[in-house]
Design a protein around this motif. Structure first.
Motif, mmCIF file in Angstrom:
data_model
loop_
_atom_site.group_PDB
_atom_site.id
_atom_site.type_symbol
_atom_site.label_atom_id
_atom_site.label_comp_id
_atom_site.label_asym_id
_atom_site.label_seq_id
_atom_site.Cartn_x
_atom_site.Cartn_y
_atom_site.Cartn_z
ATOM 1 N N GLU A 137 12.052 9.784 -5.138
ATOM 2 C CA GLU A 137 12.866 8.655 -5.612
ATOM 3 C C GLU A 137 12.518 7.420 -4.793
ATOM 4 N N LEU A 138 11.828 6.485 -5.425
ATOM 5 C CA LEU A 138 11.289 5.322 -4.719
ATOM 6 C C LEU A 138 12.159 4.094 -4.980
ATOM 7 N N ARG A 139 12.496 3.381 -3.913
ATOM 8 C CA ARG A 139 13.220 2.114 -4.016
ATOM 9 C C ARG A 139 12.304 1.000 -3.491
ATOM 10 N N ARG A 140 12.185 -0.075 -4.256
ATOM 11 C CA ARG A 140 11.281 -1.175 -3.905
ATOM 12 C C ARG A 140 12.077 -2.362 -3.383
ATOM 13 N N TYR A 141 11.594 -2.961 -2.293
ATOM 14 C CA TYR A 141 12.292 -4.073 -1.643
ATOM 15 C C TYR A 141 11.348 -5.260 -1.464
ATOM 16 N N ALA A 142 11.934 -6.437 -1.391
ATOM 17 C CA ALA A 142 11.131 -7.642 -1.208
ATOM 18 C C ALA A 142 10.554 -7.719 0.201
ATOM 19 N N THR A 143 11.264 -7.172 1.196
ATOM 20 C CA THR A 143 10.826 -7.258 2.590
ATOM 21 C C THR A 143 11.163 -5.959 3.319
ATOM 22 N N LEU A 144 10.502 -5.761 4.448
ATOM 23 C CA LEU A 144 10.838 -4.636 5.322
ATOM 24 C C LEU A 144 12.277 -4.769 5.819
ATOM 25 N N GLU A 145 12.707 -5.976 6.130
ATOM 26 C CA GLU A 145 14.068 -6.193 6.614
ATOM 27 C C GLU A 145 15.100 -5.699 5.609
ATOM 28 N N ALA A 146 14.880 -6.017 4.343
ATOM 29 C CA ALA A 146 15.837 -5.583 3.322
ATOM 30 C C ALA A 146 15.894 -4.064 3.232
ATOM 31 N N ALA A 147 14.739 -3.408 3.312
ATOM 32 C CA ALA A 147 14.712 -1.948 3.276
ATOM 33 C C ALA A 147 15.409 -1.358 4.496
ATOM 34 N N MET A 148 15.161 -1.932 5.675
ATOM 35 C CA MET A 148 15.771 -1.419 6.894
ATOM 36 C C MET A 148 17.283 -1.602 6.879
ATOM 37 N N LEU A 149 17.753 -2.688 6.311
ATOM 38 C CA LEU A 149 19.196 -2.898 6.214
ATOM 39 C C LEU A 149 19.840 -1.817 5.345
ATOM 40 N N ASP A 150 19.208 -1.472 4.236
ATOM 41 C CA ASP A 150 19.736 -0.394 3.407
ATOM 42 C C ASP A 150 19.667 0.951 4.120
ATOM 43 N N LEU A 151 18.618 1.167 4.898
ATOM 44 C CA LEU A 151 18.515 2.405 5.675
ATOM 45 C C LEU A 151 19.650 2.485 6.690
ATOM 46 N N SER A 152 19.934 1.390 7.368
ATOM 47 C CA SER A 152 21.000 1.385 8.376
ATOM 48 C C SER A 152 22.377 1.603 7.752
ATOM 49 N N GLU A 153 22.511 1.256 6.457
ATOM 50 C CA GLU A 153 23.787 1.436 5.753
ATOM 51 C C GLU A 153 23.820 2.731 4.952
ATOM 52 N N ALA B 80 0.834 -1.206 0.000
ATOM 53 C CA ALA B 80 0.000 0.000 0.000
ATOM 54 C C ALA B 80 0.862 1.246 0.000
ATOM 55 N N GLN B 81 2.009 1.180 0.663
ATOM 56 C CA GLN B 81 2.898 2.343 0.708
ATOM 57 C C GLN B 81 3.471 2.638 -0.680
ATOM 58 N N GLN B 82 3.801 1.591 -1.441
ATOM 59 C CA GLN B 82 4.279 1.813 -2.806
ATOM 60 C C GLN B 82 3.204 2.507 -3.632
ATOM 61 N N ALA B 83 1.978 2.011 -3.563
ATOM 62 C CA ALA B 83 0.897 2.616 -4.345
ATOM 63 C C ALA B 83 0.679 4.068 -3.944
ATOM 64 N N TYR B 84 0.742 4.345 -2.649
ATOM 65 C CA TYR B 84 0.531 5.722 -2.163
ATOM 66 C C TYR B 84 1.588 6.655 -2.742
ATOM 67 N N PHE B 85 2.845 6.263 -2.666
ATOM 68 C CA PHE B 85 3.909 7.138 -3.157
ATOM 69 C C PHE B 85 3.845 7.300 -4.670
ATOM 70 N N GLU B 86 3.555 6.233 -5.371
ATOM 71 C CA GLU B 86 3.489 6.334 -6.837
ATOM 72 C C GLU B 86 2.367 7.261 -7.292
ATOM 73 N N ASP B 87 1.247 7.251 -6.568
ATOM 74 C CA ASP B 87 0.109 8.080 -6.957
ATOM 75 C C ASP B 87 0.171 9.495 -6.379
ATOM 76 N N LYS B 88 0.540 9.600 -5.126
ATOM 77 C CA LYS B 88 0.473 10.883 -4.424
ATOM 78 C C LYS B 88 1.789 11.672 -4.477
ATOM 79 N N LEU B 89 2.907 10.960 -4.527
ATOM 80 C CA LEU B 89 4.210 11.624 -4.487
ATOM 81 C C LEU B 89 5.104 11.053 -5.592
ATOM 82 N N PRO B 90 4.687 11.204 -6.842
ATOM 83 C CA PRO B 90 5.396 10.543 -7.942
ATOM 84 C C PRO B 90 6.806 11.063 -8.176
ATOM 85 N N ASN B 91 7.136 12.226 -7.659
ATOM 86 C CA ASN B 91 8.478 12.781 -7.889
ATOM 87 C C ASN B 91 9.508 12.315 -6.869
#
Length: 254
Positions: free
Chosen positions: A154-170, A141-152
């Motif tokens: 820079e969106l990065r898509r991840y398979a899991t929350l863990e993968a996204a959080m690991l990139d955030l921590s790095e 749902a968060q991907q859909a929200y950003f694509e529709d409401k905040l299209p400008n």
């Protein structure tokens, strides 16, 4: 003493202490979605929704019996009159409304923005986020929200929350947007979550994040729905919902 009066007094003496003359209702839950519902050490249903349902039952003068049911059988069992109500962290959706009715919502799980502890956000609009790299779970749902409401953004898509959080921590992304309950659990329980904090919540847009959680009822039980809705309204108005939820959540869910 008159015979009728004597009979009434005798019945009062024999009646069990605390007995109530309300309707008997069966309430089904999955018992597998803590802290909303789960099985305690005695294998009995417990959790936020169970406490809330007990309060609703008290206010509608009903004796409620709680039963466990597997998720996939909750709606079929309700329709088949195996029980009267379902309270199981069930999202109110149009697809489900075609089969059952719902009470007014009693909870919404926000979507939150997680950032490094040193970062602050000026807001949650395009202006505040336009220079940032935002990570979301793919097909969420968060991907859909950003694509529709905040299209400008820079969106990065991840398979899991863990993968996204690991990139955030790095420091490979700047923000993670996800379900708040999942984010809170990750930050609290995972070593990788020590870097970060929740900075803000996204607007509660029902088109993307749903209409909330509701008590499931049969469509024909309109009188029961009216009673449950009235009880919920009172529970929300007098602060009881907030007090019950505070036992299970570190944030507002309504």
């Amino acid at each position: 003493m008159r015979p009728l009066l004597a009979l009434v007094l005798a019945l009062l003496v024999l009646a069990p202490c605390g007995a109530r003359a309300g309707r008997m209702l069966r309430v089904a839950s999955e018992g597998a979605r803590p802290p909303f519902n789960y099985l305690d050490a005695d294998n009995r249903l417990a959790g936020f929704e169970i406490d809330l349902m007990r309060e609703i039952c008290k206010r509608i003068d009903a004796e409620c019996e709680f039963v466990t049911q597997e998720w996939e059988n909750l709606v079929p069992g309700l329709v088949a009159k195996q029980y009267d109500l379902v309270v199981a962290a069930m999202e109110i959706t149009e697809e489900r409304r075609r089969r059952i009715a719902f009470s007014a919502p009693y909870a919404h799980t926000p979507s939150s923005l997680v950032v490094d502890r040193e970062r602050t956000l000026a807001g949650v609009d395009a202006g505040a986020l336009k220079e940032l790299r935002v990570g979301v779970e793919a097909e969420s749902a968060q991907q859909a929200y950003f694509e529709d409401k905040l299209p400008n953004v820079e969106l990065r898509r991840y398979a899991t929350l863990e993968a996204a959080m690991l990139d955030l921590s790095e420091d490979r992304i700047d923000v993670v947007a996800d379900d708040k309950l999942a984010a809170v659990e990750f930050l609290k329980n995972r070593r990788e979550g020590r870097c970060c904090r929740i900075a803000a919540d996204l607007p509660q847009d029902a088109d993307y994040f749903g209409a909330g959680l509701g008590v499931g009822l049969r469509q024909e039980d309109s009188a029961l729905k009216s009673s449950v809705d009235a009880a919920l309204a009172a529970i929300i108005a007098d602060g009881t919902l907030r007090a019950i939820s505070a036992k299970y959540f570190d944030f507002e869910i309504y």
